[in-house]
Motif scaffolding. Structure first.
Motif, mmCIF file in Angstrom:
data_model
loop_
_atom_site.group_PDB
_atom_site.id
_atom_site.type_symbol
_atom_site.label_atom_id
_atom_site.label_comp_id
_atom_site.label_asym_id
_atom_site.label_seq_id
_atom_site.Cartn_x
_atom_site.Cartn_y
_atom_site.Cartn_z
ATOM 1 N N GLY A 87 2.795 -4.045 0.387
ATOM 2 C CA GLY A 87 3.834 -3.929 -1.007
ATOM 3 C C GLY A 87 4.407 -3.163 -1.347
ATOM 4 O O GLY A 87 3.136 -1.926 -1.495
ATOM 5 N N LYS A 88 4.799 -3.083 -2.705
ATOM 6 C CA LYS A 88 5.445 -1.724 -3.102
ATOM 7 C C LYS A 88 3.973 -1.419 -4.034
ATOM 8 O O LYS A 88 3.280 -1.627 -4.917
ATOM 9 C CB LYS A 88 6.144 -2.628 -4.535
ATOM 10 C CG LYS A 88 7.257 -0.831 -5.479
ATOM 11 C CD LYS A 88 8.127 -1.206 -6.336
ATOM 12 C CE LYS A 88 7.796 0.037 -7.008
ATOM 13 N NZ LYS A 88 8.949 -0.746 -7.541
ATOM 14 N N MET A 89 4.195 -0.480 -3.878
ATOM 15 C CA MET A 89 2.955 1.414 -4.230
ATOM 16 C C MET A 89 3.469 1.881 -5.299
ATOM 17 O O MET A 89 4.373 2.252 -5.536
ATOM 18 C CB MET A 89 1.781 1.750 -3.815
ATOM 19 C CG MET A 89 1.305 0.856 -2.032
ATOM 20 S SD MET A 89 -0.119 1.714 -1.267
ATOM 21 C CE MET A 89 -0.154 0.686 -0.655
ATOM 22 N N GLU A 90 2.845 1.490 -6.632
ATOM 23 C CA GLU A 90 2.851 2.346 -7.917
ATOM 24 C C GLU A 90 2.111 3.723 -8.433
ATOM 25 O O GLU A 90 0.761 3.527 -8.136
ATOM 26 C CB GLU A 90 3.490 1.712 -9.158
ATOM 27 C CG GLU A 90 4.413 1.213 -8.854
ATOM 28 C CD GLU A 90 4.840 0.285 -9.984
ATOM 29 O OE1 GLU A 90 5.193 1.058 -11.105
ATOM 30 O OE2 GLU A 90 5.197 -1.149 -9.934
ATOM 31 N N GLY A 91 2.281 5.359 -8.415
ATOM 32 C CA GLY A 91 1.177 6.275 -8.722
ATOM 33 C C GLY A 91 0.509 6.456 -8.356
ATOM 34 O O GLY A 91 -0.135 7.338 -7.987
ATOM 35 N N GLY A 92 0.875 6.681 -6.556
ATOM 36 C CA GLY A 92 0.693 7.372 -5.426
ATOM 37 C C GLY A 92 0.752 6.107 -4.140
ATOM 38 O O GLY A 92 1.824 5.788 -4.597
ATOM 39 N N LEU A 93 -0.032 6.996 -3.154
ATOM 40 C CA LEU A 93 0.050 5.942 -1.987
ATOM 41 C C LEU A 93 -1.029 5.932 -1.406
ATOM 42 O O LEU A 93 -2.155 6.223 -1.898
ATOM 43 C CB LEU A 93 0.595 7.090 -1.234
ATOM 44 C CG LEU A 93 2.737 7.550 -1.065
ATOM 45 C CD1 LEU A 93 3.620 8.699 -0.403
ATOM 46 C CD2 LEU A 93 3.576 6.348 -1.145
ATOM 47 N N ALA A 94 -0.802 5.443 -0.417
ATOM 48 C CA ALA A 94 -2.007 4.812 0.971
ATOM 49 C C ALA A 94 -2.682 5.607 1.467
ATOM 50 O O ALA A 94 -1.980 6.502 2.405
ATOM 51 C CB ALA A 94 -2.217 3.203 1.572
ATOM 52 N N ASN A 95 -3.993 6.070 1.237
ATOM 53 C CA ASN A 95 -5.048 7.034 2.226
ATOM 54 C C ASN A 95 -5.781 6.503 3.803
ATOM 55 O O ASN A 95 -5.987 7.685 4.436
ATOM 56 C CB ASN A 95 -5.624 8.327 1.366
ATOM 57 C CG ASN A 95 -6.765 7.611 0.627
ATOM 58 O OD1 ASN A 95 -6.862 6.724 0.941
ATOM 59 N ND2 ASN A 95 -6.547 7.901 -0.378
ATOM 60 N N PHE A 96 -5.665 4.947 3.194
ATOM 61 C CA PHE A 96 -6.048 3.812 3.941
ATOM 62 C C PHE A 96 -5.953 3.030 4.626
ATOM 63 O O PHE A 96 -5.860 2.649 3.124
ATOM 64 C CB PHE A 96 -7.955 4.529 4.021
ATOM 65 C CG PHE A 96 -8.937 3.513 5.261
ATOM 66 C CD1 PHE A 96 -9.776 4.177 5.911
ATOM 67 C CD2 PHE A 96 -9.366 2.513 4.700
ATOM 68 C CE1 PHE A 96 -10.274 3.337 6.721
ATOM 69 C CE2 PHE A 96 -10.180 1.993 5.706
ATOM 70 C CZ PHE A 96 -10.830 3.105 6.745
ATOM 71 N N ALA A 97 -6.291 2.730 5.857
ATOM 72 C CA ALA A 97 -5.937 0.933 5.443
ATOM 73 C C ALA A 97 -7.065 0.553 7.145
ATOM 74 O O ALA A 97 -6.323 1.682 8.422
ATOM 75 C CB ALA A 97 -4.707 1.187 5.865
ATOM 76 N N CYS A 98 -7.306 -0.562 7.110
ATOM 77 C CA CYS A 98 -7.782 -1.017 8.239
ATOM 78 C C CYS A 98 -7.779 -2.018 8.446
ATOM 79 O O CYS A 98 -8.196 -3.139 7.695
ATOM 80 C CB CYS A 98 -9.443 -1.011 8.220
ATOM 81 S SG CYS A 98 -10.732 -1.165 7.371
ATOM 82 N N LEU A 99 -7.759 -2.744 9.575
ATOM 83 C CA LEU A 99 -7.938 -4.316 9.651
ATOM 84 C C LEU A 99 -9.114 -5.002 10.662
ATOM 85 O O LEU A 99 -9.675 -4.140 11.087
ATOM 86 C CB LEU A 99 -7.021 -4.744 10.775
ATOM 87 C CG LEU A 99 -6.480 -5.875 11.192
ATOM 88 C CD1 LEU A 99 -5.849 -6.832 10.246
ATOM 89 C CD2 LEU A 99 -5.486 -6.227 12.806
ATOM 90 N N LEU A 100 -9.879 -5.837 9.810
ATOM 91 C CA LEU A 100 -10.656 -6.287 9.647
ATOM 92 C C LEU A 100 -10.986 -7.412 10.994
ATOM 93 O O LEU A 100 -9.380 -8.147 11.247
ATOM 94 C CB LEU A 100 -11.500 -7.196 8.765
ATOM 95 C CG LEU A 100 -11.517 -6.059 7.215
ATOM 96 C CD1 LEU A 100 -11.643 -7.249 5.993
ATOM 97 C CD2 LEU A 100 -12.620 -5.079 7.568
ATOM 98 N N ASP A 101 -11.941 -7.607 11.388
ATOM 99 C CA ASP A 101 -11.527 -9.118 12.294
ATOM 100 C C ASP A 101 -11.256 -10.389 11.575
ATOM 101 O O ASP A 101 -10.757 -11.417 12.923
ATOM 102 C CB ASP A 101 -13.145 -9.679 13.267
ATOM 103 C CG ASP A 101 -13.505 -8.048 13.962
ATOM 104 O OD1 ASP A 101 -12.661 -7.344 14.454
ATOM 105 O OD2 ASP A 101 -14.238 -7.568 14.195
ATOM 106 N N ASN A 102 -11.262 -10.207 10.983
ATOM 107 C CA ASN A 102 -10.933 -12.109 9.968
ATOM 108 C C ASN A 102 -9.392 -11.729 9.645
ATOM 109 O O ASN A 102 -8.527 -12.672 8.917
ATOM 110 C CB ASN A 102 -11.470 -11.937 8.850
ATOM 111 C CG ASN A 102 -11.851 -11.390 7.743
ATOM 112 O OD1 ASN A 102 -10.784 -10.496 7.357
ATOM 113 N ND2 ASN A 102 -12.778 -11.391 7.071
ATOM 114 N N ASP A 103 -8.907 -10.588 9.624
ATOM 115 C CA ASP A 103 -7.771 -10.215 9.498
ATOM 116 C C ASP A 103 -6.525 -10.086 8.116
ATOM 117 O O ASP A 103 -5.184 -9.908 7.967
ATOM 118 C CB ASP A 103 -6.475 -11.532 10.464
ATOM 119 C CG ASP A 103 -6.344 -12.053 11.472
ATOM 120 O OD1 ASP A 103 -6.358 -10.964 11.910
ATOM 121 O OD2 ASP A 103 -5.991 -13.215 12.149
#
Length: 182
Positions: A87-103
């Motif tokens: 989705g649209k992020m405001e004020g900065g960006l993502a620096n980490f993301a991981c997919l969990l086993d439950n999706d």
């Protein structure tokens, strides 16, 4: 193995900040073909879920292979996963993301809003990229995650990284949070 960096060529071939190597160290040509133009900015982290065989990529980019992807995209063989749309992020960006086993997907970063709702640096998203409201804390998350470990016995997530605040409370780089998905 997937490698990222600020490079435009690898072993004499043109690349876009990301390569995948076969076991013998040669370029995975299928992955490279599917990645297309890659990220239009730097890639900062890649996390791989071996059970789901999916890669989550975060960084300072707004497009991946010519398609809008504000600082996050998921793929497996280099082909963009069409279900996950950040989705649209405001004020900065993502620096980490991981997919969990439950999706579900855990995201951290310097952002202040996600899809117009105040979310101060930490999110748990559904597989489609929509925020799971019951898990998104209103307080400040400050820093960045390096790893998320799922625990089966306590329905929890062990968050590890370089962070000093979680839900506005002082913490020191590690915290266990309970998540009951039911």
């Amino acid at each position: 193995m997937v490698i990222v960096g600020s490079f435009s060529s690898f072993d004499g071939q043109s690349v876009k900040n990301i390569v995948k190597l076969n076991a013998e160290g040669t370029l995975d040509e299928t992955f490279m073909k599917n990645i297309g133009t890659g990220a239009n900015g730097s890639i900062t982290k890649i996390r791989y879920n071996k059970n789901k065989k999916k890669i989550l990529i975060t960084g300072e980019f707004s497009e991946f292979n010519g398609i809008p992807a504000q600082s996050g995209v998921m793929n497996d063989d280099g082909t963009r996963d069409e279900i996950f749309k950040i989705g649209k992020m405001e004020g900065g960006l993502a620096n980490f993301a991981c997919l969990l086993d439950n999706d579900n997907i855990v995201v951290s970063g310097a952002f202040t809003k996600y899809d117009g709702v105040t979310r101060r640096g930490f999110l748990i998203l559904g597989r489609d990229g929509k925020a799971l409201q019951q898990f998104n804390v209103p307080g400040i998350f400050q820093g960045e995650l390096y790893k998320v470990i799922e625990t089966r016995t306590s329905n929890g997530l062990l968050l590890l990284g370089d962070f000093s605040r979680f839900d506005g409370n002082m913490v020191r780089n590690a915290i266990m949070i309970e998540v009951d998905y039911e």
